[in-house]
Design an enzyme around this catalytic site. Structure first.
Site, mmCIF file in Angstrom:
data_model
loop_
_atom_site.group_PDB
_atom_site.id
_atom_site.type_symbol
_atom_site.label_atom_id
_atom_site.label_comp_id
_atom_site.label_asym_id
_atom_site.label_seq_id
_atom_site.Cartn_x
_atom_site.Cartn_y
_atom_site.Cartn_z
ATOM 1 N N CYS A 43 0.825 -1.210 0.000
ATOM 2 C CA CYS A 43 0.000 0.000 0.000
ATOM 3 C C CYS A 43 0.857 1.257 0.000
ATOM 4 O O CYS A 43 0.666 2.169 -0.804
ATOM 5 C CB CYS A 43 -0.942 -0.007 1.197
ATOM 6 N N GLU A 210 -8.185 -5.864 -23.048
ATOM 7 C CA GLU A 210 -8.830 -6.684 -21.999
ATOM 8 C C GLU A 210 -9.355 -7.975 -22.606
ATOM 9 O O GLU A 210 -10.017 -7.953 -23.653
ATOM 10 C CB GLU A 210 -9.970 -5.898 -21.360
ATOM 11 N N HIS A 451 -27.784 21.089 2.515
ATOM 12 C CA HIS A 451 -27.914 21.502 1.114
ATOM 13 C C HIS A 451 -26.861 22.566 0.823
ATOM 14 O O HIS A 451 -26.638 23.461 1.645
ATOM 15 C CB HIS A 451 -29.312 22.072 0.874
#
Length: 470
Positions: A43, A210, A451
């Site tokens: 990682c 792919e 909002h």
């Protein structure tokens, strides 16, 4: 010389091994942590951290190039901005080095009970290891608890000529300082897609090859098609249902890749080739046979739901055992073992949520069941889909690509969600918390969200639920 005795030995300094070492040390256990390569595991060193740092660079370039779309002051030749790749790589390296140094400081300066050894470890008996030390010599270690956290490496397909072609793995491509003119990417999984957009935005021509009929084989067709359309709009070329069978490099340095496709033979040429066709476990040099530790046919170490191998006292953590390979699951492996050993709390590693994100633009995030999985498992469900463009925040920002898809069971509780759009991972986290709390969808539908935020879309996404599975 007799083996040095520890309470626990951890092989590999990854996202499960490091926190487990400190937890055991804090509990008074004597711990040996052995790392053959770089502290921090995949990682930190060649996975999430360096990749996302470079993706951030590519994203900033894209924002500059598209500033005119929101009537920002016109920048001279904004559309022709290109990356200073050497500078971007240097920034990435600085981030990685800082994180790696933090890991070393935590393991060595802050925890007296941890002995950090640099070298390669292999079993000589069920709970005995020999470490070939990086600075010469060897040391034998033994412990009643041993944890294998050695991760994976790139899986290289058997394609004629590939080994001699000068291909790149993702680890190598992260360090390239000169921009590829035309990058061929073999593999359309999430790693290949993240690199495809990154280098397209850097300024490379990019072609993705792919073998499947669609990208991201675990996702629904509409999700794959939506993401492919977004990436294609940026100029990325896709060659699907294509099986590469030969690679060669000419005297001029150009690569040629030959692939069988449903429409016939394709000859693809480029300057660089990234192989992103999956991973293989780093288990083949651990001497597992001397310990009697079982693996599957691919070399992944078999474990039960407590992450124990078939050998008493030996565990496998992170990507080295079968299952999805994500940092957050590796870290949760640590928590499963820590809780069982130190706190008397037992939890199954097989009964946990699986959230994940693909860090393209727009990003893709999923938690729980996809629609295809619900059908396969014959789980009754209702489904609703909402275009991102209908969310107020999308209209303000101009980021309107993608859609949200949610699945609801007959009891009105959430079964899963797939989100393709801005801040998909953050919205997914809200849905995951709702699923963990077994909330009914109406509670999200009626929730007062600020909002104008992306989360506000949760008030509307359930509006048109329809019976699925037909």
């Amino acid at each position: 010389m007799p083996a040095t005795i520890f309470d626990a030995i951890i092989i590999g300094s990854g996202q499960a091994g490091n926190p487990l070492a400190t937890a055991l040390a804090d509990a008074g256990r004597r711990v040996a942590l052995i790392e053959e390569n770089l502290l921090g595991g995949s990682c930190i060193n060649y996975g999430c951290s360096p990749t996302k740092a470079l993706i951030a660079t590519a994203e900033r370039l894209h924002h500059l190039r598209t500033a005119a779309a929101v009537a920002a002051p016109t920048m001279p030749r904004a559309n022709h901005l290109s990356v200073d790749l050497a500078a971007a790589v240097a920034r990435k390296d600085g981030i990685v080095q800082t994180m790696r140094a933090g890991v070393r400081d935590n393991l060595t300066h802050k925890h007296d009970n941890i002995t950090l050894l640099a070298g390669h470890a292999a079993f000589t008996a069920p709970r005995t290891l020999r470490v070939a030390l990086a600075d010469g010599g060897s040391q034998d270690l033994t412990a009643s608890l041993i944890f294998i956290n050695t991760g994976t490496r790139a899986a290289i397909p058997d394609v004629a000529g590939l080994a001699d072609s000068g291909y790149l793995t993702t680890t190598q491509l992260l360090d390239v300082k000169e921009l590829p003119e035309h990058l061929l990417i073999l593999g359309g999984g999430y790693i290949g897609l993240e690199f495809s957009q990154m280098f397209r935005r850097f300024g490379s021509r990019v072609t993705v090859i792919e073998s499947g009929k669609q990208l991201l084989d675990r996702e629904d067709d509409d999700v794959c098609q939506g993401l492919q359309a977004a990436l294609s709009a940026e100029g990325i070329e896709f060659v699907l249902d294509a099986r590469a069978h030969r690679v060669s490099r000419g005297e001029n340095g150009q690569l040629t890749l030959l692939a069988h496709t449903s429409t016939g033979e394709r000859r693809l040429r480029g300057t660089h080739l990234l192989v992103a066709t999956g991973r293989r476990p780093n288990s083949d040099q651990l001497g597992l046979g001397f310990a009697g530790i079982r693996t599957d046919d691919e070399g992944y170490i078999l474990v039960n739901d407590k992450l124990q191998t078939n050998v008493r006292g030996v565990y496998a953590l992170g990507d080295i055992h079968p299952g999805p390979q994500f940092t957050h699951l590796s870290y949760d492996d640590y928590r499963v073992v820590r809780d069982a050993l130190l706190h008397g709390r037992r939890r199954s590693a097989r009964q946990r949520p699986l959230p994940y994100c693909v860090f393209t633009d727009p990003p893709l995030a999923r938690i729980g069941l996809s629609e295809g999985q619900a059908r396969e498992q014959q789980v009754p469900y209702r489904v609703a889909t909402m275009p991102v463009r209908t969310i107020g925040r999308a209209q303000h920002t101009g980021e309107s690509q993608g859609f949200w898809k949610v699945l609801v069971g007959d009891d009105d509780r959430l079964l899963g969600a797939t989100l393709l759009g801005p801040e998909a991972g953050e919205i997914m986290a809200i849905i995951e918390v709702a699923m963990a709390g077994r909330l009914k969808y109406q509670q999200l539908q009626d929730m007062v969200f600020a909002h104008p935020t992306w989360a506000e879309g949760l008030n509307n996404v359930f509006r048109d639920l329809r019976r699925g599975g037909k």
